[in-house]
Design an enzyme around this catalytic site. Sequence first.
Site, PDB file in Angstrom:
ATOM      1  N   GLU A  68       0.844  -1.208   0.000  1.00 18.17           N
ATOM      2  CA  GLU A  68       0.000   0.000   0.000  1.00 18.17           C
ATOM      3  C   GLU A  68       0.877   1.255   0.000  1.00 18.17           C
ATOM      4  O   GLU A  68       0.577   2.236  -0.686  1.00 18.17           O
ATOM      5  CB  GLU A  68      -0.931  -0.007   1.216  1.00 18.17           C
ATOM      6  CG  GLU A  68      -1.999  -1.087   1.094  1.00 18.17           C
ATOM      7  CD  GLU A  68      -2.891  -1.156   2.322  1.00 18.17           C
ATOM      8  OE1 GLU A  68      -2.367  -1.460   3.413  1.00 18.17           O
ATOM      9  OE2 GLU A  68      -4.092  -0.895   2.188  1.00 18.17           O
TER      10      GLU A  68
ATOM     11  N   GLU B 267      -3.895  -9.555   3.949  1.00 17.69           N
ATOM     12  CA  GLU B 267      -4.698  -9.156   5.115  1.00 17.69           C
ATOM     13  C   GLU B 267      -5.890 -10.079   5.345  1.00 17.69           C
ATOM     14  O   GLU B 267      -6.238 -10.409   6.482  1.00 17.69           O
ATOM     15  CB  GLU B 267      -5.214  -7.715   4.943  1.00 17.69           C
ATOM     16  CG  GLU B 267      -4.164  -6.635   5.130  1.00 17.69           C
ATOM     17  CD  GLU B 267      -3.442  -6.259   3.840  1.00 17.69           C
ATOM     18  OE1 GLU B 267      -3.451  -7.067   2.890  1.00 17.69           O
ATOM     19  OE2 GLU B 267      -2.858  -5.162   3.803  1.00 17.69           O
TER      20      GLU B 267
END
Length: 705
Positions: free
Chosen positions: A107, A127
């Site tokens: 990210e 995640e």
Amino acid sequence: MSAPVRFERCRGVGVITVDNPPVNALSTGIPDGIMEHLRRGFDDPAIAALVLIGAGRTFIAGADIREFGKPRDPEAATLRDLIELLEGAAKPVVAAMHGNALGGGLEAALGCNYRVGSPGTRYGFPEVKIGLLPGAGGTQRAPRLIGVEPALEMIVSGDFVASQRALSLGLIDAELEGDLREDAIAFAERAAAERTSHPRIGSPPADRSKLSEGYFEDYRAKIAPRARGLFSPFLCIDCVEFATELPLPEGLQCERELFEQCLASPQSKALIHAFFAERAAAKVPGLPKGLAGRPIAKAGVVGAGTMGGGIAMCFANAGIPVHLVETSEEALAKGLATVHRNYERSVAKGRLSEEKMAERRDLMTSGLSLGELKDVDIVIEAVFEEMDIKIRIFEELDRVCKPGAVLATNTSSLDVNEIASATRRPEAVIGTHFFSPANVMRLLETVRGGKTSDETIAAVMALAKRIGKTGVLVGVCDGFVGNRMLYGYLREANFLIEEGAFPHQVDEALVEFGMAMGPFGINDLAGLDVGYRVRKRQAASRPKHLRYSKIGDTICEMGRHGQKTGKGWYRYEPGNRTPLRDPEIEALIVEESKALGIARREVGAEEIVERCIYPLINEGAKILEEGIALRASDIDVVWINGYGFPRWCGGPMFHADSVGLGKVYEAVCRYHESQGPYWEPAALLKRLAGEGKNFADLDASAASA
Ligand code: 3H9
């Protein structure tokens, strides 16, 4: 100790290096460090561009999972602050990635203007595997950058993407084959010199024009079977859908809210527990530091049945030459044919290339004499569960195997010490309990005998990792950890059908709880004759005053051995694995209740779940008391990876902690009253419940001792 974030100037490029071993996670303070150096670079007129890189073996592997759920320092910068600064950068920033670029790490890279990486780098958003979603813009920026479909697949599966694929998707701008740092600096210099503006992921929603009508609904339906019981995969889809509807700032806001929901969910806590439990299991307290054990260059397997063949595949799949020994040509041919069929099936499904299959088959040799195992570094015996046969084999292995070779047995319940005593080298003998199908199931119960040496344990634990298994070290007792706990689970399932339930009701209640399959369905799948043989062996030592359900034995004696005979607890249509209720079996069960003088009653799902799951916890506590398992979390690893216990419940011991040990203890006492001696509460359960503690406290205090 070097600073966790460093800055160096190399010609006109500022290089920011994250050095936070082992995986450069974005722990508190790391975003601050990166931001401080970014600002320094922006302010320095001698610097034209910046490179963000990781020290050691990897780029940034994500947020620091250990910090989730803990109070955070309100003064510390967050990953989102960092990405905001990156996005507003006045000078080009290049993320230079190697090893793993995962979660928050990827990210952060999406916030940079350019992304480059070494050839072996893996990119991903894992995640979802810990019950979360990429919460720092991954669900919003990835679909805008690489397109909705590949981004959704990455985010919902959590699977890694290899470098070439990342390049073709446009996730990275270049694959740099030389020295990453040098090449990234050169890349940044060129970008600064040649361009006046630099690419940035914009605010307009991701393009949905190519998506089919009802695309997201269909995707939800498609993943529903594999995401059964899970929460975060569906929120991942919601987020990506927002990315196609909302401008970036609003999308980020929605993502943030859903991320918080995931973080607060019991599921993410359980999945994070499972993540760390698996890593803890690999560590054996008391082993001398750095002890690697004998390297395994060649392996042998005795027995080419279902287990032996599957174990041989594990070695070949990991590139380890393996020699398979059987007693007859016929048995060997049959075993090898099964192995080849399995490989061909993988090729047909596109999971394995023809070339890889050939390589693996070439690594397998076979023969009919144990003498052929004289040069192997480990031999795994995988023959029938009969002590006499195993003793004979180990006597022979002792004669033929070279000094230092590990002699392992794949027994699922027999006494490893007795097997070891058949040799003159009990220190080299160990249990390696694989689960069926051995080439698929991840669990490897590693059974330490009374005389097993540290070297032998270290060798087998290292081997487990090498062949892609989760090794859990356990001690010797009947059934070790997994099967010993299974006895109580199956026992209660059988009593419940005597009392009024039918097999499908018990299975349905436990599947609804989250188990991959119910006990009767799994029995039919595994084959009823296996358990029957174990029960026959135990019959002589079984206390006669204790209740015993003989329906399972009767069914087996009727020749109904489960799916392989088309009939077991259920019946099966040819070529179909769907269990169908069988009136013949249900009549037999009703008849048995009558013969036992039991008035059948309605048995509710709650009772079914308590009666089957609580014995796991109670037995698990006894296993801990006796030191058979090293940690409560090891028991969780065994049950998640070997018995289909829902990972999102964290395993039976974590589940007990979540329910509250006081409540579990109270229920165990209640069943002890109504059901008798099998339910004798474990002293440890009683103590922890009395002290208001849980199993996690026990593990924590053992770890700090
Ligand atoms: C996230 O990023 C959220 C964001 O989207 C949003 C935020 C707002 N944190 O597995 P290994 C430890 S969520 C802390 O044995 P390998 C691990 O416990 C995060 N510790 O090595 C172990 O410690 P120990 C998304 C971590 O080479 C050691 O590192 N990222 C973390 O087989 C070595 O690990 C993930 O979910 C972490 N993030 O595999 C990545 N990661 O030595 C999860 C690892 O004390 N990690 N540790 O036992 C992995 O998948 C693997 O660890 C990795 C390395 C592939 C990186």
